[in-house]
Design an enzyme around this catalytic site. Structure first.
Site, PDB file in Angstrom:
ATOM      1  N   LYS A   1       5.595   0.204   7.888  1.00 39.63           N
ATOM      2  CA  LYS A   1       5.013   1.451   7.404  1.00 39.63           C
ATOM      3  C   LYS A   1       6.107   2.495   7.372  1.00 39.63           C
ATOM      4  O   LYS A   1       6.633   2.900   8.422  1.00 39.63           O
ATOM      5  CB  LYS A   1       3.869   1.866   8.326  1.00 39.63           C
ATOM      6  CG  LYS A   1       3.164   3.106   7.876  1.00 39.63           C
ATOM      7  CD  LYS A   1       1.864   3.279   8.635  1.00 39.63           C
ATOM      8  CE  LYS A   1       1.249   4.632   8.343  1.00 39.63           C
ATOM      9  NZ  LYS A   1      -0.059   4.785   8.947  1.00 39.63           N
TER      10      LYS A   1
ATOM     11  N   GLY B   1       0.818  -1.207   0.000  1.00 43.23           N
ATOM     12  CA  GLY B   1       0.000   0.000   0.000  1.00 43.23           C
ATOM     13  C   GLY B   1       0.852   1.257   0.000  1.00 43.23           C
ATOM     14  O   GLY B   1       2.074   1.216   0.132  1.00 43.23           O
TER      15      GLY B   1
ATOM     16  N   GLY C   1       0.558   5.107   1.718  1.00 43.63           N
ATOM     17  CA  GLY C   1      -0.146   6.078   2.555  1.00 43.63           C
ATOM     18  C   GLY C   1       0.384   7.470   2.287  1.00 43.63           C
ATOM     19  O   GLY C   1       1.273   7.653   1.445  1.00 43.63           O
TER      20      GLY C   1
ATOM     21  N   ASP D   1     -10.904   9.371  13.031  1.00 40.99           N
ATOM     22  CA  ASP D   1     -10.870   9.129  11.584  1.00 40.99           C
ATOM     23  C   ASP D   1     -11.325   7.706  11.257  1.00 40.99           C
ATOM     24  O   ASP D   1     -10.704   6.998  10.461  1.00 40.99           O
ATOM     25  CB  ASP D   1      -9.444   9.378  11.057  1.00 40.99           C
ATOM     26  CG  ASP D   1      -9.444   9.703   9.562  1.00 40.99           C
ATOM     27  OD1 ASP D   1     -10.535   9.928   8.993  1.00 40.99           O
ATOM     28  OD2 ASP D   1      -8.350   9.720   8.959  1.00 40.99           O
TER      29      ASP D   1
END
Ligand SMILES: Nc1ncnc2c1ncn2[C@@H]1O[C@H](COP(=O)(O)OP(=O)(O)OP(=O)(O)O)[C@@H](O)[C@H]1O
Length: 645
Positions: free
Chosen positions: A43, A13, A15, A133
């Site tokens: 991440k 992914g 971000g 969120d």
């Protein structure tokens, strides 16, 4: 990543602050082949995009919150190339990905998922953290024995409550007070106010979206602000009354009118799961309506991952926008074989059927009628045939104790391996590469890796077996084996502890070097290779009927709910065919979208692809087996329709 203790397996992914990778610990392969190192998500937080303060903020939240429904942060990794949060890896991707699926969830599964989201939130709220969120993009999924389990992620804009346990509204202190995703933002958040009830409002929107496939309010951020503050909810009739009441309460404009805590909302959901109106719809697949123009399709996640975009491009270009199926019998009568069938395998060239001690072979495809006399070979084996492993110029035949080689020139069996009589029945599992040059065998106590060269003295009809390596196995486990490509072989072990069934996938090179392994928290029975590299179709055991599409490297899993549990399946190059015990056959295209279903004469023992667009369905009676040849016509159209031939 140099000098890191993690080995990157793939990008999963993208971000705002950097990329996210799937990785595993770099370590010596364990002695016990059933041990696996857990996967992690790395991440990346690039210095330019994520200032140290942001980085430490998210880290603080993730490290203080340890709950099964919150993504756990395990460590921080600094390398020459960057800094990374090391987190639990969630193989199901985001809830947004799941909601994009054609048939994502059953109603009760959806409600269970929302209850788990609320459990994670309740835990965070009790520790004075408001997520701020909540949306499907920030909910990651891991597979459990019964289906998906959610984990809250992305605490990048989470807020700390000055007083824990209060439901009072608090004023944002930072100047970027109204950051968040407008489609899920509670009315008070547009005024820079927040409380745990703001998260409950976001869960209300999420629940609505889960049920209906679209969000209650749409439009530009300005429209959304107006709608959240003023617009009344329109409830589609499809939502049962008691569920409507819960969505309504969670979406009250005034925070004080919403559920007083996440656990209260979860409790309300738990109770309505026993409501007859909800129970009756429990197995229905949601969303009940596809997104329409009235729904909010406009708001794409600001952080939509590169991967999703790539996937979308791939699916648009694929030929698989197929939405209906029609079948006809390609021969009026079934082919009747004189004993029950034990294996049915098709390649591009041949169709193999194992019937008792015989292997029958026909040329593929047959526009002409297929009769027993037309089989190009009948090879008689000394024992009952358990399995057929096709290769480009013949096949290997597995019996409980022996492995034979059949070359297409003569179809004369050559015994390659004999386990002897002492080992008991089914003492062998095997896989052979598609060219018939490499063989991996599981026998009690070890995995053996062989090369299978043409025997120079006997000509290329015979094979010479050469042992290359052995790997010890725990005595009682014989893994299923499959060649993933010419170089890699997959071994799959079940680990069926009653409370925590798991499946272990370990990849070896054809020479027996362990490449890596992954563990899935679900018990997977039958497994089939798909045309996609390193991708398997698996039938989970236990839980509700579904199939799993599992990409191994990096591990990504999609779960497709089905009407009933399949007992036999085959993968064709145009899609998958799955049959349940009652003979109901479902056809899915190769993206896993159901294109239609039909009933077969009885419960199939096996299914195999036939020709370009056909299937052979084998049905066993007590004394014989019947092979039905069908042409399956999967048409391109937008409205699903099933036409019986
Ligand atoms: N722990 C994880 N396991 C599996 N995939 C993950 C994990 N964390 C993130 N991903 C994948 O990476 C993508 C990007 O995640 P990330 O949290 O960096 O992005 P984001 O939602 O934009 O958050 P941020 O605002 O912090 O950048 C997600 O959409 C998801 O597909």
């Amino acid at each position: 990543m140099q000098h890191s203790k993690y080995r990157i397996l793939g990008l999963v992914g993208q971000g705002q602050f950097g990329r996210v990778f799937c990785a595993s610990l770099r370590e010596a392969p364990p002695q016990d082949s059933r041990l696996t190192s857990q996967l992690v998500a790395l991440k990346e937080l690039s210095h330019q995009k994520a200032p140290t303060s942001e980085f430490l903020r998210e880290l603080w939240f993730l490290i203080t919150l340890q709950h099964p429904n919150i993504v756990t942060c395990r460590a921080l990794e600094h390398t020459a190339t960057g800094r990374y949060l090391v987190m639990d890896y969630c193989e199901g991707g985001t809830l947004r990905n799941l909601l994009k699926q054609d048939r994502p969830l059953r109603l009760l599964e959806g409600l269970q998922l929302v209850m788990e989201v609320l459990a994670g939130l309740d835990y965070a709220h009790r520790r004075g953290v408001v997520h701020c969120d909540i949306k499907p993009e920030n909910i990651l999924l891991t597979l459990g024995a019964k289906g998906w389990s959610p984990r809250l992620s992305d605490f990048g804009i989470a807020r700390r409550l000055p007083e824990i346990g209060t439901t009072r509204l608090h004023q944002e202190l930072s100047p970027d007070a109204t950051v968040g995703s407008p489609a899920y933002m509670a009315p008070e958040r547009f005024y820079g106010l927040f409380s745990p009830m703001s998260d409950i409002y976001a869960v209300g929107i999420l629940l609505f979206e889960l049920l209906m496939g679209y969000r209650p309010f749409g439009g530009t951020p300005g429209d959304l602000r107006w709608a959240h503050l003023n617009q009344r909810l329109q409830f589609p009739d499809a939502i049962p009354e008691p569920l409507q009441a819960i969505v309504k309460k969670s979406l009250e404009k005034l925070p004080a009118r919403r559920f007083a805590s996440a656990s209260q909302m979860a409790q309300a959901l738990r109770l309505i799961m026993y409501d007859p109106a909800v129970r009756q719809l429990g197995d229905c697949i949601i969303p009940w309506e596809n997104p329409t123009t009235s729904g909010d399709k406009s708001l794409k996640s600001e952080t939509e991952s590169l991967l999703e975009v790539e996937e979308e491009k791939a699916s648009l270009s694929a030929i698989n926008l197929l939405r209906s199926v029609r079948y006809s019998l390609s021969q009026p009568k079934p082919l009747i074989l004189p004993a029950p069938l034990t294996a049915l395998i098709a390649t591009e060239t041949y169709l193999y059927a194992a019937v008792g001690t015989e292997v029958k072979v026909w040329s593929q495809p047959g526009k002409q009628l297929v009769t027993e006399e037309m089989s190009i070979s009948i090879s008689l084996m000394p024992e009952i045939v358990r399995g057929i492993l096709p290769v480009s110029n013949g096949c290997c035949v597995l019996t409980p104790q022996k492995l034979y080689w059949l070359n297409e020139r003569s179809w004369e069996p050559q015994c390659l391996l004999d386990m002897g009589l002492r080992q008991g029945p089914d003492a062998l599992k095997a896989a052979v590469d598609s060219y018939g040059n490499w063989l991996t065998v599981a026998v009690p106590g070890e995995l053996r890796f062989y090369s299978l060269a043409a025997n120079s003295t006997a000509g290329d009809q015979k094979k010479a077996l050469k042992l290359i390596a052995t790997v010890p196995l725990p005595e009682h486990y014989l893994p299923e084996l499959k060649f993933l490509d010419r170089r890699h072989v997959l071994a799959v072990w079940p680990d069926n502890e009653p409370k925590n069934p798991q499946t272990i996938f370990r990849v070896y090179t054809r020479r027996g070097t362990s490449v890596g392994s992954v563990r899935l928290s679900a018990s997977v029975g039958q497994m089939l290779l798909t045309p996609e590299p390193y991708t398997l179709l698996g039938i989970p055991q236990g839980g509700k009927a579904a199939v799993l599409l599992m990409k191994l490297w990096p591990l990504k899993v999609a779960r497709i709910p089905l009407e009933s549990l399949p007992v036999s399946a085959c993968v064709a190059n145009w899609g998958w065919v799955l049959a349940d015990v009652g003979g109901q056959i479902e056809v899915l295209n190769s993206q896993g979208i159901q294109v239609g279903s039909f009933s077969s004469p009885a419960s199939p023992r096996a299914i195999a692809p036939w020709g370009n667009r056909g299937v052979v369905i084998a049905v066993n009676t007590q004394e014989e087996s019947h092979l039905h040849f069908l042409d399956v016509d999967v048409e391109e159209s937008n409205s699903p329709s099933i036409v019986k031939g």
